[in-house]
Structure formats: structure tokens, C-alpha cells
Design a protein around this motif. Sequence first.
Motif, mmCIF file in Angstrom:
data_model
loop_
_atom_site.group_PDB
_atom_site.id
_atom_site.type_symbol
_atom_site.label_atom_id
_atom_site.label_comp_id
_atom_site.label_asym_id
_atom_site.label_seq_id
_atom_site.Cartn_x
_atom_site.Cartn_y
_atom_site.Cartn_z
ATOM 1 N N LEU A 85 0.842 -1.196 0.000
ATOM 2 C CA LEU A 85 0.000 0.000 0.000
ATOM 3 C C LEU A 85 0.878 1.248 0.000
ATOM 4 N N ASP A 86 0.548 2.204 -0.855
ATOM 5 C CA ASP A 86 1.312 3.444 -0.966
ATOM 6 C C ASP A 86 0.918 4.373 0.190
ATOM 7 N N VAL A 87 1.746 4.389 1.231
ATOM 8 C CA VAL A 87 1.450 5.177 2.424
ATOM 9 C C VAL A 87 1.371 6.656 2.094
ATOM 10 N N ARG A 88 2.278 7.133 1.251
ATOM 11 C CA ARG A 88 2.291 8.557 0.907
ATOM 12 C C ARG A 88 0.999 8.967 0.207
ATOM 13 N N LYS A 89 0.461 8.072 -0.617
ATOM 14 C CA LYS A 89 -0.791 8.374 -1.303
ATOM 15 C C LYS A 89 -1.934 8.535 -0.303
ATOM 16 N N ILE A 90 -1.978 7.642 0.677
ATOM 17 C CA ILE A 90 -3.017 7.720 1.699
ATOM 18 C C ILE A 90 -2.857 8.995 2.524
ATOM 19 N N ARG A 91 -1.621 9.324 2.879
ATOM 20 C CA ARG A 91 -1.369 10.558 3.639
ATOM 21 C C ARG A 91 -1.769 11.785 2.830
ATOM 22 N N ASP A 92 -1.508 11.749 1.542
ATOM 23 C CA ASP A 92 -1.909 12.869 0.682
ATOM 24 C C ASP A 92 -3.430 13.023 0.677
ATOM 25 N N LEU A 93 -4.139 11.897 0.613
ATOM 26 C CA LEU A 93 -5.603 11.960 0.639
ATOM 27 C C LEU A 93 -6.099 12.558 1.954
ATOM 28 N N ALA A 94 -5.389 12.274 3.041
ATOM 29 C CA ALA A 94 -5.787 12.792 4.348
ATOM 30 C C ALA A 94 -5.636 14.300 4.441
ATOM 31 N N ALA A 95 -4.925 14.907 3.496
ATOM 32 C CA ALA A 95 -4.841 16.365 3.431
ATOM 33 C C ALA A 95 -6.134 16.972 2.898
ATOM 34 N N LEU A 96 -7.024 16.121 2.348
ATOM 35 C CA LEU A 96 -8.405 16.468 1.985
ATOM 36 C C LEU A 96 -8.555 17.346 0.749
ATOM 37 N N ALA A 97 -7.532 17.398 -0.093
ATOM 38 C CA ALA A 97 -7.693 18.133 -1.353
ATOM 39 C C ALA A 97 -8.776 17.483 -2.209
ATOM 40 N N PHE A 98 -8.982 16.181 -2.059
ATOM 41 C CA PHE A 98 -10.016 15.505 -2.850
ATOM 42 C C PHE A 98 -11.414 15.993 -2.454
ATOM 43 N N VAL A 99 -11.571 16.416 -1.201
ATOM 44 C CA VAL A 99 -12.873 16.906 -0.750
ATOM 45 C C VAL A 99 -13.153 18.278 -1.349
ATOM 46 N N THR A 100 -12.204 19.178 -1.239
ATOM 47 C CA THR A 100 -12.410 20.529 -1.778
ATOM 48 C C THR A 100 -12.502 20.521 -3.296
ATOM 49 N N PRO A 164 -24.322 15.599 2.347
ATOM 50 C CA PRO A 164 -22.986 15.704 2.958
ATOM 51 C C PRO A 164 -21.883 15.971 1.943
ATOM 52 N N SER A 165 -20.840 16.641 2.402
ATOM 53 C CA SER A 165 -19.676 16.906 1.537
ATOM 54 C C SER A 165 -18.970 15.610 1.168
ATOM 55 N N VAL A 166 -18.952 14.667 2.113
ATOM 56 C CA VAL A 166 -18.299 13.371 1.885
ATOM 57 C C VAL A 166 -19.280 12.258 2.214
ATOM 58 N N LEU A 167 -19.544 11.411 1.232
ATOM 59 C CA LEU A 167 -20.394 10.238 1.428
ATOM 60 C C LEU A 167 -19.521 8.995 1.332
ATOM 61 N N VAL A 168 -19.543 8.161 2.372
ATOM 62 C CA VAL A 168 -18.822 6.890 2.348
ATOM 63 C C VAL A 168 -19.803 5.793 1.964
ATOM 64 N N LEU A 169 -19.547 5.144 0.839
ATOM 65 C CA LEU A 169 -20.355 4.013 0.377
ATOM 66 C C LEU A 169 -19.539 2.739 0.588
ATOM 67 N N ASP A 170 -19.890 1.990 1.589
ATOM 68 C CA ASP A 170 -19.124 0.813 1.973
ATOM 69 C C ASP A 170 -19.704 -0.453 1.339
ATOM 70 N N GLU A 171 -18.829 -1.408 1.086
ATOM 71 C CA GLU A 171 -19.226 -2.755 0.647
ATOM 72 C C GLU A 171 -19.988 -2.761 -0.676
ATOM 73 N N VAL A 172 -19.508 -2.008 -1.647
ATOM 74 C CA VAL A 172 -20.092 -2.047 -2.986
ATOM 75 C C VAL A 172 -19.713 -3.380 -3.632
ATOM 76 N N GLY A 173 -20.698 -4.161 -4.022
ATOM 77 C CA GLY A 173 -20.421 -5.429 -4.683
ATOM 78 C C GLY A 173 -20.569 -6.652 -3.811
ATOM 79 N N TYR A 174 -20.758 -6.460 -2.495
ATOM 80 C CA TYR A 174 -20.925 -7.623 -1.627
ATOM 81 C C TYR A 174 -22.258 -8.318 -1.896
ATOM 82 N N LEU A 175 -23.265 -7.525 -2.250
ATOM 83 C CA LEU A 175 -24.563 -8.082 -2.634
ATOM 84 C C LEU A 175 -24.956 -7.474 -3.981
ATOM 85 N N PRO A 176 -25.485 -8.282 -4.909
ATOM 86 C CA PRO A 176 -25.861 -7.748 -6.221
ATOM 87 C C PRO A 176 -27.087 -6.859 -6.134
#
Length: 255
Positions: A85-100, A164-176
Motif C-alpha cells: 500500500l502506498d502510504v504517501r498516497k493515503i497521507r496525501d488523501l488525508a490532506a483532503l484536497a479531494f474533498v475541496t 454531505p460533503s463526503v459520502l462513504v459508500l461501503d461494501e459495494v459489490g458484496y450483494l448484487p
Amino acid sequence: MSELITARIQAHATRLGLPHLAEHLDLLVERAETDSMGYREFIDTILGEELGLREGRRFRTALKLSGLPHHKTLEEFDFAFQPDLDVRKIRDLAALAFVTGHRNVALLGPPGTGKTHIATALAVAACQAGHSIYFTSLDDCVRQLRAAEAAGRFAKKLQTYLRPSVLVLDEVGYLPCDRAAANMVFQLISRRYERGSIILTSNKTFSEWGQVFTDDVIATAILDRLLHHCDVIAINGPSYRLKDRALSAVPAAVS
């Protein structure tokens, strides 16, 4: 005179919704005198502490209403267990530029690899920064929308997932999803397109989403909007849930 002024300040603070100042006025004044604060510094200290307390209350309330299954952070994530897993990529996402920037985040991989942990941690970081968040599994989202449609409240319920500004959609694909459900998901994704961020987790590759939504055309339309502005993170390591089981299966060393 000083007692009258103190009482008046406390009354004004209470009416203005500044409970920390009203309750701790004497301590704040004592600290200002001890530190030889200037007038501006003293006012800055008072307002800063009130704001910090207010933001703390807002954060705790927002987390309670978010639907998050837990409030884990990235500091609690065991990156060493997922070395690819690319740790730097995850840390970059945590800076929240993807939200803005109204971008999406897709976390793909087998069950138990930490997708939901990372999705939740990013949502917690967004909430702490003042963004509104909401968490739901795709299955629960569809179930809620179906019930709302049957009651003639579909448009109103859809707003729960659009607002909401951020919607978390969990478990996409677990059930058809059947075609009706797939159409609901399409409406949700298309309405949020370039207006709000989605963080989703899925155990399916995008090439399998035609099976998930039982219609290749709808799946393609969903992916077209979802992936236009999206950071895709693949987590293909071992399962955390099997970690302790694997360790317990190792024979103890002979002393």
C-alpha cells in the motif's frame, strides 16, 4: 465595582453563547495578568478557546450523526501489514484536497484488508476539518431508498445521501443489485457528480461491476461519473481478520 463588572461580563458572555468565558472569567483574567498579556492577546486567547470548545462539540456531534461504524484514524492503521500500500498516497488523501476538489476515492481489494478502516479514517479527518460526512453500506442505502420510494418519499430520502460533503459508500459489490436498485445508485452517483465527494470500498474490480448491477450499461454509466475525478487505491494484501488466527496457528517455541 469590579464585582459588578465581573457579573455583567458573565451575563453578557452567557447571552452571547460563550460559556467558557462566563464560567472561567477569573481564571482567564488571572492568566492574562500572570503572562502580562496585551488587550488584543487577551481577546485572542478568549475567542480562541471558545472556538476550540465549540469546534470540539461540533466534531463530536457530527461523528455521532455520521453513521460511521467506528472512529478509527490513520494513526491506528497498520501500514506494515500491507507493505504494497502506498502510504504517501493515503497521507496525501488525508490532506483532503479531494474533498475541496469534489473528487472521489475508490478503495478496492479482498475482504479484511483495511478498506473500511481507511475510508472511515478519511471521513473522520474530513469531519475534523469541518466537512459534513455520512457513512452507509450500499446495501443499506438501497434498502432505505426502496422504502422511501414505496412511501412516496424517494426525493427527500435521496437528499440524505446528496447533502454531505463526503459520502462513504461501503461494501459495494458484496450483494448484487437488481435493475431498480441499480437505477437508484445511478441517480445517487450522477447527482453527486462534481458536487460532492464519494469514498467507496469494494471487493470487486471495476470490470465486475456489470455483474454487481446486473446491467453493463448502467454499470458503465455509474463508473463513467464515478471515475472521472477519482483516486483508485488497490489493497491486495492479507486479511487483518485472519492475522490473529494465523499467529495462533503457529506452534509455540519449545523451551
